[in-house]
Design a protein around this motif. Structure first.
Motif, short mmCIF file in Angstrom:
data_model
loop_
_atom_site.label_atom_id
_atom_site.label_comp_id
_atom_site.label_asym_id
_atom_site.label_seq_id
_atom_site.Cartn_x
_atom_site.Cartn_y
_atom_site.Cartn_z
N ALA A 1 4.50 62.96 12.80
CA ALA A 1 5.06 63.23 14.13
C ALA A 1 5.13 61.91 14.82
N ARG A 2 6.54 61.51 15.08
CA ARG A 2 6.59 60.67 16.38
C ARG A 2 7.48 60.96 17.36
N GLY A 3 6.83 60.87 18.67
CA GLY A 3 7.99 60.64 19.78
C GLY A 3 8.63 61.82 19.91
N LEU B 1 0.46 64.16 16.07
CA LEU B 1 1.55 64.17 17.05
C LEU B 1 1.39 63.07 18.11
N ASN B 2 1.63 61.78 17.25
CA ASN B 2 1.72 60.52 18.25
C ASN B 2 3.10 60.86 19.37
N GLU B 3 2.55 60.43 20.52
CA GLU B 3 3.42 60.38 21.52
C GLU B 3 4.50 61.74 21.84
N TRP C 1 -0.31 51.92 25.27
CA TRP C 1 0.06 51.13 26.52
C TRP C 1 0.80 49.74 26.19
N TYR C 2 2.27 49.67 26.87
CA TYR C 2 2.76 48.55 26.40
C TYR C 2 3.06 47.76 27.85
N HIS C 3 2.00 47.61 28.61
CA HIS C 3 2.07 47.01 29.82
C HIS C 3 2.98 45.87 30.09
N ILE D 1 -3.32 46.99 17.57
CA ILE D 1 -2.38 46.45 17.71
C ILE D 1 -0.84 47.21 17.36
N TRP D 2 0.32 47.19 18.19
CA TRP D 2 1.38 47.47 17.39
C TRP D 2 2.20 46.43 17.16
N GLN D 3 2.42 45.96 15.87
CA GLN D 3 2.00 46.71 14.81
C GLN D 3 1.88 45.64 13.33
N SER E 1 17.95 48.66 20.84
CA SER E 1 16.86 48.18 21.41
C SER E 1 16.04 47.56 20.49
N ARG E 2 16.71 47.59 19.21
CA ARG E 2 15.80 47.08 18.10
C ARG E 2 16.46 45.97 17.24
N PRO E 3 16.70 44.60 17.65
CA PRO E 3 17.44 43.58 17.07
C PRO E 3 17.08 43.61 15.55
N MET F 1 15.45 46.70 13.36
CA MET F 1 14.17 46.77 13.06
C MET F 1 13.31 46.47 14.15
N ASN F 2 12.02 47.32 13.95
CA ASN F 2 11.00 47.21 15.11
C ASN F 2 10.26 45.97 14.92
N ASN F 3 10.45 45.05 15.42
CA ASN F 3 9.86 43.74 15.38
C ASN F 3 8.57 43.26 15.79
C1 ADA Z 1 5.61 53.97 20.53
C2 ADA Z 1 5.37 54.76 19.24
C3 ADA Z 1 6.00 53.65 18.02
C4 ADA Z 1 6.83 52.74 18.51
C5 ADA Z 1 6.37 51.83 19.58
C6 ADA Z 1 7.50 50.66 20.17
O1 ADA Z 1 4.61 53.82 21.34
O2 ADA Z 1 4.29 55.18 19.12
O3 ADA Z 1 5.88 54.26 16.83
O4 ADA Z 1 8.00 53.24 18.46
O5 ADA Z 1 6.26 52.66 20.75
O6 ADA Z 1 7.75 49.78 19.30
O7 ADA Z 1 8.11 50.89 21.22
#
Ligand code: ADA
Length: 583
Positions: free
Chosen positions: A351-353, A391-393, A444-446, A524-526, A539-541, A544-546
């Motif tokens: 599960a995500r978000g 259940l992430n986020e 946390w993505y401060h 670390i993400w990720q 929002s993902r050049p 991809m999640n970069n």
């Molecule tokens: C969230 C989520 C991740 C990813 C990340 C991001 O925290 O849990 O799956 O989407 O953000 O890259 O923004």
């Protein structure tokens, strides 16, 4: 008899009495053109047929690189003599209906959990196996939705044919160690399936040089559970620095004849959340590593063993002692490698978000319950798994969401009380669920989505989250990081999306999260860049999640050396150099 292809779905053999054949290899894949639906048994109506190598994602076939819809995967298998047969799918993405000789034997939803189906008594000779698959986003799926990762299609993990000797079979044996150095003991729970008349049977388990017998046990029709306990005074504990594993071999005999067997690997270790610490074998441990999606430019989510090994080795090279399986249960071979190499695992359900509205999808409850049960049942004996996450986020800041979190934690704790539970919150300011798990995680993505100072934000937020339920509990920085487009450098301006900026972001976060006495872990993400759904592209050049520290082909980014340096400076860094057992 059937051929004895070596097992490929685990790193060791699970059966020597029960015959198991790998059904990996060449299948046919039938796909409709100009439509996305295909009737399972009308596969001959499909317009396109491909040779399809299992396990793999169908997106590897150039014409299907963006395909979202139905397909039928088909092959035959042969039996030398009549037998009762089962089929095991380690991952079918994401919804499957399975047919043997045109007869539907069962189905499954969720790409990331294994399932076993009984195909009944089959005659000697050739049989047709047909799997109708879909990776569609739609009404049937509460969990596979357009998301910040990609829902591939296909038989993405190994497939096995099991040939049983009779009606009575071992479904699993769960081993729970208790105690500590010089004083280990353990509890075994046998799950046995009997499709015939009630019988009396002998159940035997061998583990760490001890043989435990349950003699003359009544095995009623259907599913039954049987429990045994034993002491193990001389075993060595499992820990990241000394990942000692033991083979557990269970047999079931009826009338003196062994009719089934089942083996697994396990280890002796305890995990508890006590006060603000996570205790492994009674000692506080700091979990340090990555969030990792199962994704790769070449293989999608179906990574072959060599790529799984490389990922584990790369994380170890980066100084990690832990990994979070964001956001779903992982391939069992990856978990086997974590057991062997001593990487501690936060495994989480799929599960995500999801918003409250998405959690109120009519199938959410049933699909989560099934996935949770499969995750715990199939992965119970892995000593590397310390935490079950859920259940992430999701909507943990709402009353209705809280009830769903509470129900799922109760379900998991009833299935396995020997591990700690957790979830990753993105609602530090108003979360209502922090009192529910044993360990609280925060994403946390401060200094990425906002430009706030990481240390100041952490200190500022801490009293609030402690009051809301995280006080007196271990806390983990479960996600933080920033994006870097591979090969884009900007050493002067250090613009967002440059590799330089990503290194800065991670350095600032790690300085705080690795060193704050209140934290018991940082993820670390990720680990690697991952493909995302088109809906996320703006929002993902590159779609991809970069935020990977390595790109989708595992090429290191500049941040690699930042992470390695800071991880290695932390005093919990695992010692390395031990032999790496394979098989
Ligand atoms: C969230 C989520 C991740 C990813 C990340 C991001 O925290 O849990 O799956 O989407 O953000 O890259 O923004």
């Amino acid at each position: 008899m059937i051929s004895k292809t070596p097992p490929v779905s685990r790193l060791f053999a699970q059966h020597s009495v029960r015959a198991v054949e790998s059904l990996d290899g060449e299948w046919m894949l039938h796909v409709p053109v100009g439509a996305v639906t295909l009737d399972p048994i009308e596969w001959e109506d499909a317009d396109r047929t491909f040779s399809y190598s299992v396990p793999s994602v169908w997106e590897k076939i150039p014409e299907l690189v963006n395909y979202r819809g139905h397909a039928v995967a088909r092959r035959t298998f042969a039996l030398a003599e009549a037998a009762r047969v089962g089929l095991v799918f380690k991952g079918a993405s994401h919804t499957a209906r399975v047919f043997v000789d045109g007869r539907e034997i069962g189905g499954h939803h969720n790409a990331y959990t294994p399932f076993a189906l009984d195909a009944g008594e089959l005659e000697a000779g050739e049989h047709e196996l047909l799997v109708h698959l879909t990776n569609e986003h739609g009404e049937a799926s509460a969990l596979h939705v357009s998301n910040d990762y990609y829902n591939y299609g296909g038989l993405t993990r190994p497939v096995e044919l099991h040939v049983f000797r009779g009606d009575c079979t071992i479904r699993f044996v769960h081993f729970t160690p208790t105690g500590g150095a010089g004083d280990w003991s353990g509890r075994f729970e046998f799950a046995v399936t009997n499709l015939g008349e009630p019988v009396r049977a002998d159940l035997t388990i061998e583990l760490a040089g001890r043989t435990v017998r349950l003699g003359d046990v009544f095995i009623g029709a259907g599913e039954s559970r049987h429990v045994a306990e034993a002491d193990f005074p001389d075993v060595e504990a499992w820990s990241p620095d000394h990942p000692k594993l033991y083979h557990l071999v269970a047999t079931l005999a009826v009338g003196g004849e062994v009719v089934d067997d089942w083996a697994d690997r396990t280890g002796f270790r305890t995990v508890v959340a006590e006060g603000e610490k996570i205790l492994l074998n009674g000692k506080p441990v700091f979990l340090m590593g990555f969030n990792r999606h199962e994704d790769h430019a070449e293989f999608g989510c179906a990574l072959p063993l060599a790529a799984l090994v490389a990922d584990v080795d790369t994380m170890l090279d980066l100084g990690c002692n832990a990994v979070r399986t964001s956001h779903y249960p992982n391939d069992e071979r990856f978990l086997d490698l974590c057991d062997e190499r001593g990487l501690m695992v936060w495994e989480e359900n799929h599960a995500r978000g999801l918003s409250l509205e998405q959690m109120q999808h009519p199938r959410f409850r049933e699909q989560c319950r099934a996935g949770n049960a499969e995750m715990v049942e199939w992965h119970y004996n892995h000593p590397s798994i310390l935490l079950w996450g859920i259940l992430n986020e999701c909507a943990s800041h709402t009353e209705a969401g809280r009830a769903m979190y509470a129900e799922q934690f109760e379900q998991i704790e009833a299935l396995d009380a020997s591990r700690a539970t957790t979830f990753a919150s993105c609602h530090p300011g108003d979360d209502l669920c922090l009192g529910l798990p044993d360990v609280c995680g925060f994403n946390w993505y401060h200094n990425w989505y906002t430009s706030h100072d990481v240390g100041a934000c952490f200190e500022h937020g801490l009293p609030g989250i402690e009051v809301r339920g995280a006080g007196e509990k271990p806390m983990i920085a479960s996600e933080f990081g920033g994006g870097a487009i591979p090969g884009y450098f900007d050493p002067v301006r250090r613009a967002k999306w440059s590799e330089d900026r990503q290194g800065d972001v991670l350095e600032e976060c790690l300085d705080v999260y690795l060193n704050h006495p209140r934290l018991s872990g940082s993820f670390i993400w990720q680990f690697c860049d991952v493909r995302v759904d088109e809906g996320w592209a703006m929002s993902r050049p590159r779609t991809m999640n970069n935020k990977g520290v390595v790109d989708e082909r595992r090429k290191p980014k500049l941040s690699y050396k930042v992470v390695k340096r800071l991880h290695e400076a932390k005093d919990t860094v695992r010692s390395r150099g031990e032999a790496l057992p394979v098989g």
